[in-house]
Design a protein around this motif. Structure first.
Motif, PDB file in Angstrom:
ATOM      1  N   GLN A  98      57.223 154.689 123.702  1.00 49.89           N
ATOM      2  CA  GLN A  98      58.138 155.758 123.272  1.00 49.89           C
ATOM      3  C   GLN A  98      57.428 156.816 122.447  1.00 49.89           C
ATOM      4  O   GLN A  98      58.066 157.731 121.929  1.00 49.89           O
ATOM      5  N   ASN A  99      56.118 156.634 122.285  1.00 53.20           N
ATOM      6  CA  ASN A  99      55.320 157.596 121.548  1.00 53.20           C
ATOM      7  C   ASN A  99      55.878 157.851 120.146  1.00 53.20           C
ATOM      8  O   ASN A  99      56.092 158.982 119.734  1.00 53.20           O
ATOM      9  N   ILE A 100      56.130 156.752 119.439  1.00 53.28           N
ATOM     10  CA  ILE A 100      56.734 156.856 118.104  1.00 53.28           C
ATOM     11  C   ILE A 100      55.680 157.208 117.066  1.00 53.28           C
ATOM     12  O   ILE A 100      54.593 156.626 117.034  1.00 53.28           O
ATOM     13  N   ARG A 101      56.040 158.177 116.206  1.00 52.75           N
ATOM     14  CA  ARG A 101      55.056 158.696 115.250  1.00 52.75           C
ATOM     15  C   ARG A 101      55.514 158.556 113.796  1.00 52.75           C
ATOM     16  O   ARG A 101      54.788 158.893 112.885  1.00 52.75           O
ATOM     17  N   THR A 102      56.759 158.116 113.630  1.00 54.32           N
ATOM     18  CA  THR A 102      57.279 157.994 112.259  1.00 54.32           C
ATOM     19  C   THR A 102      57.831 156.578 112.079  1.00 54.32           C
ATOM     20  O   THR A 102      58.528 156.055 112.946  1.00 54.32           O
ATOM     21  N   ILE A 103      57.504 155.988 110.938  1.00 54.76           N
ATOM     22  CA  ILE A 103      57.958 154.609 110.714  1.00 54.76           C
ATOM     23  C   ILE A 103      58.474 154.462 109.282  1.00 54.76           C
ATOM     24  O   ILE A 103      57.925 155.040 108.339  1.00 54.76           O
ATOM     25  N   TYR A 104      59.595 153.733 109.162  1.00 57.59           N
ATOM     26  CA  TYR A 104      60.177 153.479 107.837  1.00 57.59           C
ATOM     27  C   TYR A 104      60.100 151.979 107.603  1.00 57.59           C
ATOM     28  O   TYR A 104      60.692 151.177 108.324  1.00 57.59           O
ATOM     29  N   PHE A 115      53.661 159.784 110.168  1.00 56.62           N
ATOM     30  CA  PHE A 115      54.330 159.743 108.876  1.00 56.62           C
ATOM     31  C   PHE A 115      54.823 158.315 108.602  1.00 56.62           C
ATOM     32  O   PHE A 115      55.551 157.730 109.399  1.00 56.62           O
ATOM     33  N   VAL A 116      54.370 157.775 107.484  1.00 58.20           N
ATOM     34  CA  VAL A 116      54.743 156.400 107.133  1.00 58.20           C
ATOM     35  C   VAL A 116      55.518 156.408 105.814  1.00 58.20           C
ATOM     36  O   VAL A 116      55.029 156.934 104.807  1.00 58.20           O
ATOM     37  N   ILE A 117      56.739 155.863 105.864  1.00 60.35           N
ATOM     38  CA  ILE A 117      57.529 155.770 104.624  1.00 60.35           C
ATOM     39  C   ILE A 117      57.605 154.291 104.254  1.00 60.35           C
ATOM     40  O   ILE A 117      58.013 153.465 105.072  1.00 60.35           O
ATOM     41  N   VAL A 118      57.185 153.978 103.049  1.00 64.32           N
ATOM     42  CA  VAL A 118      57.212 152.578 102.615  1.00 64.32           C
ATOM     43  C   VAL A 118      58.107 152.448 101.394  1.00 64.32           C
ATOM     44  O   VAL A 118      57.911 153.134 100.392  1.00 64.32           O
ATOM     45  N   GLN A 119      59.106 151.581 101.542  1.00 61.20           N
ATOM     46  CA  GLN A 119      59.983 151.311 100.401  1.00 61.20           C
ATOM     47  C   GLN A 119      59.503 150.007  99.792  1.00 61.20           C
ATOM     48  O   GLN A 119      59.562 148.949 100.414  1.00 61.20           O
ATOM     49  N   THR A 120      59.021 150.062  98.569  1.00 58.10           N
ATOM     50  CA  THR A 120      58.360 148.876  98.017  1.00 58.10           C
ATOM     51  C   THR A 120      58.461 148.852  96.502  1.00 58.10           C
ATOM     52  O   THR A 120      58.909 149.807  95.874  1.00 58.10           O
ATOM     53  N   TYR A 121      58.051 147.716  95.912  1.00 60.61           N
ATOM     54  CA  TYR A 121      58.010 147.634  94.449  1.00 60.61           C
ATOM     55  C   TYR A 121      56.596 147.443  93.947  1.00 60.61           C
ATOM     56  O   TYR A 121      56.345 147.343  92.761  1.00 60.61           O
ATOM     57  N   ARG A 122      55.659 147.362  94.892  1.00 60.30           N
ATOM     58  CA  ARG A 122      54.295 147.091  94.426  1.00 60.30           C
ATOM     59  C   ARG A 122      53.282 147.751  95.342  1.00 60.30           C
ATOM     60  O   ARG A 122      53.560 148.011  96.509  1.00 60.30           O
ATOM     61  N   MET A 123      52.121 148.036  94.836  1.00 60.57           N
ATOM     62  CA  MET A 123      51.088 148.715  95.583  1.00 60.57           C
ATOM     63  C   MET A 123      50.383 147.753  96.528  1.00 60.57           C
ATOM     64  O   MET A 123      49.301 147.242  96.249  1.00 60.57           O
ATOM     65  N   THR A 124      51.009 147.476  97.646  1.00 66.86           N
ATOM     66  CA  THR A 124      50.380 146.573  98.614  1.00 66.86           C
ATOM     67  C   THR A 124      49.458 147.368  99.521  1.00 66.86           C
ATOM     68  O   THR A 124      49.418 148.602  99.465  1.00 66.86           O
ATOM     69  N   MET A 125      48.733 146.664 100.390  1.00 68.89           N
ATOM     70  CA  MET A 125      47.888 147.318 101.395  1.00 68.89           C
ATOM     71  C   MET A 125      48.719 148.270 102.244  1.00 68.89           C
ATOM     72  O   MET A 125      48.279 149.350 102.623  1.00 68.89           O
ATOM     73  N   SER A 130      48.907 152.781 102.763  1.00 66.36           N
ATOM     74  CA  SER A 130      48.812 153.600 103.969  1.00 66.36           C
ATOM     75  C   SER A 130      50.006 154.536 104.123  1.00 66.36           C
ATOM     76  O   SER A 130      50.168 155.167 105.154  1.00 66.36           O
ATOM     77  N   ALA A 131      50.866 154.607 103.098  1.00 62.30           N
ATOM     78  CA  ALA A 131      52.095 155.391 103.228  1.00 62.30           C
ATOM     79  C   ALA A 131      51.854 156.874 102.991  1.00 62.30           C
ATOM     80  O   ALA A 131      50.873 157.280 102.359  1.00 62.30           O
ATOM     81  N   ASN A 132      52.781 157.662 103.509  1.00 60.37           N
ATOM     82  CA  ASN A 132      52.812 159.075 103.149  1.00 60.37           C
ATOM     83  C   ASN A 132      53.741 159.276 101.954  1.00 60.37           C
ATOM     84  O   ASN A 132      53.471 160.078 101.075  1.00 60.37           O
ATOM     85  N   ILE A 133      54.846 158.504 101.997  1.00 65.14           N
ATOM     86  CA  ILE A 133      55.756 158.540 100.852  1.00 65.14           C
ATOM     87  C   ILE A 133      56.059 157.100 100.442  1.00 65.14           C
ATOM     88  O   ILE A 133      56.288 156.240 101.293  1.00 65.14           O
ATOM     89  N   ILE A 134      56.015 156.856  99.138  1.00 65.30           N
ATOM     90  CA  ILE A 134      56.384 155.536  98.638  1.00 65.30           C
ATOM     91  C   ILE A 134      57.674 155.687  97.859  1.00 65.30           C
ATOM     92  O   ILE A 134      57.766 156.496  96.932  1.00 65.30           O
TER      93      ILE A 134
END
Lengths: 529, 432
Positions: free
Chosen positions: A390-396, A419-429, A433-437
């Motif tokens: 599906q040629n996906i370029r954005t991931i949440y 574009f990578v959006i990561v919802q997190t509580y800690r600085m994981t690997m 690699s996120a664009n927005i945390i």
């Protein structure tokens, strides 16, 4: 059904029930030490003696069974047994037993961790003598390690043998035994097999006095300073019920909370000491955006706006990643937000352990895989190839918070993303690699429902205050959705999310905080034994 | 009673009296042959009718005990021969095992047959090494002669007997402590219910009988329950081995009918007290029984009822005699020390109380006592095992009768020889 009379109370009991059990269930206090409902009855502490009409000796109520007697032999024509717990004889006998127990006890309550939740202290206060007649020297012994995390203070020990029976009957490991005889008796661990099984921490819980101590909690705090929050352990998919003891924003200890549909009376040491993991992590408490190789903090408004913009511009070409570490509500909200394909991070497996007593530690060390699959199932067969197709370029991504090394597959997925959006509580690997945390909550800050591996939904309650600018995970998703679509349904609190979830997911139609209560709710209808 | 002829010890002075050949020559195993043709229930009934009471100490009816074995249980049944004889002042079982082991074995086989048991144990005190060797030989002889094993004496009854040596704990003579020990566990008495007859060894119905009790069985079968009942008082009849030790000219085991006056035992059978000294006190039934003063001793018959009336007990019939030179405070400390050493440590009152008694008595003996100590000693014994009067709540404070076994003698010492205890208390403190 036999009719039992305890003091002035008439009670219908199940044939074969003990007097002590029945009294406890009916709010009549009979003091006891060696009796524990999960362990075999030995009747050795002699604290629970009561007077039974027609019996010449005082009887230990833990081993006195009520049964139907012949109509001719009923007391007063109707009672199968009449028990007195408050007569002079019983009251005096309790004083006598407490006097014996305190003879060699150091009375070091001011420095004892058990003080405040000690049965020797409480019963002495309620039933004991005010004075000691003992003029001799006390027996003094030094403390010993029974295992790497359990210390015994022999001077405080009252030799109820609960810990010994625990290792024989519950963990089945038999590390503990009583050494020597009579006055010289003491609890000891086998030299070649110290008390280091994964249930060891429970012996400190079931110790009715301050003899067995977990090194993790010795002299750390006073119990009356700690806030006690009923919650659920999140270290495997069994979901043991626990109490979290904390002061301000620090957890001091966890202890198991009784739930016969899940964990009985116990919990494992993985969960018990698991909270320390979160003490030294690099917490993320502010929204951040990538600037070259590093991150800079931004305002929430901007972070949400940027996220919404990125998702909107990608239209349907957005994939979401759910997490078995997050609550049902958070995963459900992710499903509402992401129209595209849903995937998971790889499962972290460990050893599955079942003890002779039936106590389990699941191989799946995430708390909510079942619930995640229920409320936001993976909707494609092969996540990786579907991303390509599906040629996906954005991931949440809802981040597990587990610091894992990524395999080649995930590395290639992330490398394909614009574009990578990561919802997190800690600085994981992953967060690196996120664009927005987007800063979510850590496990002990979260609230919501989780579903264990036997299909029991339980109420996970927060025990720590929210750290920094972090927001509840479902709320972050709500904000993003609202920003993306002004007409989106708005939930203002967690119960509204649950209501929506109940409507959309038929299996969860009965779930509400009210119905979950302290013990949870089985999705399979009947509660499994 | 001068016509009484020893029953259990009739042949003990003869050469090779422990052998199978000898035992058969005096009518051995005839009773067994008779029993193997009987209905087991009738065997139990015969023993019940004889009013035989346990010789170990508690004095419970043997036949009634056998009757507690559930008829409908599918579990195996066990008979355990309690040869752990460890009560101070008691040495009768040792004699029986030494001199008449086949008599005991015959009793065992009959008892096992009566309760439907096919594996039986002899739990023998570890220190009895010589007796253990003799029993090994006895059992080997029995197997060789088809008295044990398959199809005993041509019947279709099978029985195996296993000897198990204890490791020297007093408490392993208590039946549930013994069963735990036999199972390979720590000798901690079990809480009752369930009683061993329902759930004993390996959770199966189990009967525990004393060596002397079992030795009586062949004679009851041979001569009938009426003969047995005619010896001594009807409620607790039969021949009894009295072990006399302490300050007497001829200490030893004397077989006499139940109910013999204690005075006769000491002065006629055991030859009185050396050097013409005066009698001061007597333990009538091992060191667990309340001590009797000389006056009481002169007036008591050695049977269950009369001794209970005197607030003591027949116990194991170990008669320990003390003359006027014995220091009762020291003797009391000695007894207390023994019990503190042997307490298993399971129950709170016994574990803590016995040690407290020793500490207090030691302090008194060392001249640091106070007048209050006397009442306190009485109070502590009361809290461990209760008063001797069996009023409600005054006994049964521990899982097993060890609590009473330490309380009653110590209490009786303090009550009956109070003056001697007070003499140890420094004078200035007495009048302070």
């Amino acid at each position: 059904m036999p009719l039992l009379k305890i003091d002035d109370k008439e009670i219908q009991v199940k044939s074969g029930a003990t007097v002590l059990e029945t009294a406890e269930e009916n709010g009549i206090e009979i003091p006891h030490y060696c009796y524990h409902p999960a362990l075999e009855t030995v009747g050795s502490c002699r604290m629970c003696l009561v007077q039974v009409e027609g019996m010449p000796k005082l009887q230990v109520s833990c081993n006195t069974f009520v049964g139907d007697v012949h109509p001719d032999r009923k007391v007063d024509g109707k009672y199968d047994m009449v028990v007195h717990t408050q007569t002079d004889l019983v009251v005096q006998e309790r004083k006598n037993i407490l006097e014996f127990l305190l003879l060699n006890h150091p009375l070091d309550c001011p420095v004892c961790d058990q003080a405040g939740e000690c049965y020797l202290q409480d019963y002495s206060f309620k039933f004991g003598n005010a004075h000691s007649r003992f003029m001799e020297n006390k027996r003094v012994r030094s403390n010993e390690y029974l295992g790497s995390q359990i210390v015994i203070n022999h001077n405080r020990c009252i030799l109820c043998s609960r810990c010994v029976r625990f290792t024989q009957e519950i963990s089945g490991t038999s590390e503990l035994y009583v050494e020597a005889r009579g006055y010289n008796s003491k609890v000891a661990a086998l030299e070649e097999k110290p008390l280091d099984n994964l249930l060891a921490g429970n012996v400190a819980d079931i110790c009715p006095v301050g003899a067995l101590l977990s090194t993790d909690y010795i002299h750390k705090n006073r119990i009356w300073n700690l806030k006690k929050q009923p919650s659920v352990c999140q270290d495997c998919s069994v979901g043991c019920n626990i109490d979290v003891f904390s002061q301000k924003n620090q957890i001091f200890r966890l202890s198991p909370r009784e739930n016969h549909d899940v964990n009985g009376y116990f919990m494992c040491d993985i969960g018990r000491y698991g909270f320390h993991r979160f003490e030294e992590i690099e917490r993320v408490t502010k929204p951040m955006i990538r600037k070259g190789d590093s991150f800079v903090s931004i305002e929430w408004e901007k972070a949400i706006l940027d996220t919404a913009k990125a998702l909107k511009s990608a239209k349907a070409e957005v994939s979401g990643v759910t997490s078995p570490f997050h609550t049902n509500e958070t995963n459900f909200m992710l499903g509402l937000m992401v129209d595209g394909i849903i995937g998971n991070l790889s499962q972290i497996n460990d050893e599955e352990i079942t003890y002779p007593s039936g106590f389990r530690i699941s191989n799946d060390r995430s708390p909510n895989r079942n619930g995640m699959n229920d409320v936001c199932p993976v909707n494609v067969e092969d996540f990786i190839s579907e991303i390509d197709k599906q040629n996906i370029r954005t991931i949440y991504i809802l981040d597990d918070g587990v610091d894992r090394d990524f395999d080649e597959v995930w590395k290639s997925i992330l490398s394909k993303m614009d574009f990578v959006i990561v919802q997190t509580y800690r600085m994981t690997m992953l967060a690196q690699s996120a664009n927005i945390i987007l800063p979510g909550l850590a496990p002990f800050e979260r609230e919501g429902t989780i579903t264990n591996d036997r299909g029991r939904v339980q109420w996970l309650r927060p025990s720590l205050p929210i750290n920094g600018e972090s927001r509840a995970d479902w709320e972050i998703l709500m904000m993003v959705m609202k920003t993306m679509d002004k007409k989106a349904q708005v939930f203002t609190d967690l119960s509204q999310v649950i209501m929506e979830m109940c409507e959309k997911i038929p299996a969860y139609k009965d779930v509400s905080f009210f119905k979950l209560g302290e013990k949870g709710l089985s999705l399979n209808g009947a509660t499994p034994e | 009673m001068n016509t009484f002829k020893p029953v259990l010890t009739e042949h003990i002075n003869q050469k090779d009296c422990h052998t199978l050949q000898f035992y058969k020559s005096v009518g051995g195993y005839i009773g067994l042959e008779k029993v193997l043709k009987m209905n087991p229930e009738n065997v139990t009934q015969e023993v019940k009718d004889s009013n035989l009471r346990g010789r170990g100490g508690a004095g419970f009816s043997t036949g009634v005990k056998w009757g507690f074995i559930p008829k409908d249980s599918s579990k195996p049944k066990y008979l355990i021969n309690n040869a752990d004889e460890s009560e101070p002042g008691t040495f009768k079982d040792r004699l029986l095992m030494n001199k008449a082991p086949h008599q005991m074995l015959e009793g065992m086989i009959i008892a096992a047959y009566a309760i439907g048991c096919h594996t039986s144990f002899i739990y023998i005190r570890g220190e009895f090494y010589k007796e253990y060797k003799i029993l090994e030989k006895t059992i080997a002889e029995a197997y060789e002669n088809n008295i044990l094993g398959q199809n005993i004496l041509g019947s279709n009854y099978n029985l195996d007997v296993v000897i198990h040596r204890g490791a020297g704990a007093y408490i392993c003579g208590e039946e549930t402590g013994l069963i735990e020990s036999l199972e390979g566990k720590r000798g901690w008495p079990r809480i009752k219910p369930p009683f061993p007859a329902i759930e004993g060894y390996l959770q199966s119905p189990t009967i525990v009988n004393n060596v002397e009790t079992l030795s009586c069985i062949p004679h009851i079968i041979n001569r009938g329950s009426n003969w047995f009942k005619s010896i001594g008082p009807e409620k607790g009849p039969g021949p009894r081995l009295f072990c006399i030790s302490g300050c007497v000219n001829n200490p030893g085991v004397y077989e006499e009918p139940m109910g013999i006056p204690l005075k006769d035992l000491i002065y006629e059978k055991a030859g009185g007290i050396p050097d013409g000294k005066q009698l001061k006190a007597v333990f009538p039934g091992g060191s667990s029984s309340a001590i009797l003063t000389a006056d009481e001793a002169f007036d008591v018959k050695m049977d269950y009822e009369d001794l209970v009336e005197k607030k003591s007990m027949l116990g194991s019939a170990g008669v320990i005699v003390m003359d006027e030179t014995v220091d009762m405070v020291q003797a009391c400390l000695n007894i207390a020390r023994f019990y503190a050493h042997e307490s298993c440590g399971q129950c709170t009152p016994c574990r803590e109380g016995t040690a407290w008694l020793v500490k207090m008595l030691t302090r008194i003996v060392n001249g640091n006592g106070t007048p209050n100590d006397i009442d306190m000693l009485l109070d502590i014994t009361d809290n461990i095992g209760g008063l001797i009067d069996f009023s409600q709540g005054s006994f049964g404070k521990t899982i097993c009768p060890f609590g009473e076994a330490v309380s009653w003698p110590v209490r009786s010492f303090v009550e009956k020889f109070k003056d001697e205890f007070l003499e140890y208390v420094p004078k200035e403190k007495v009048f302070a």
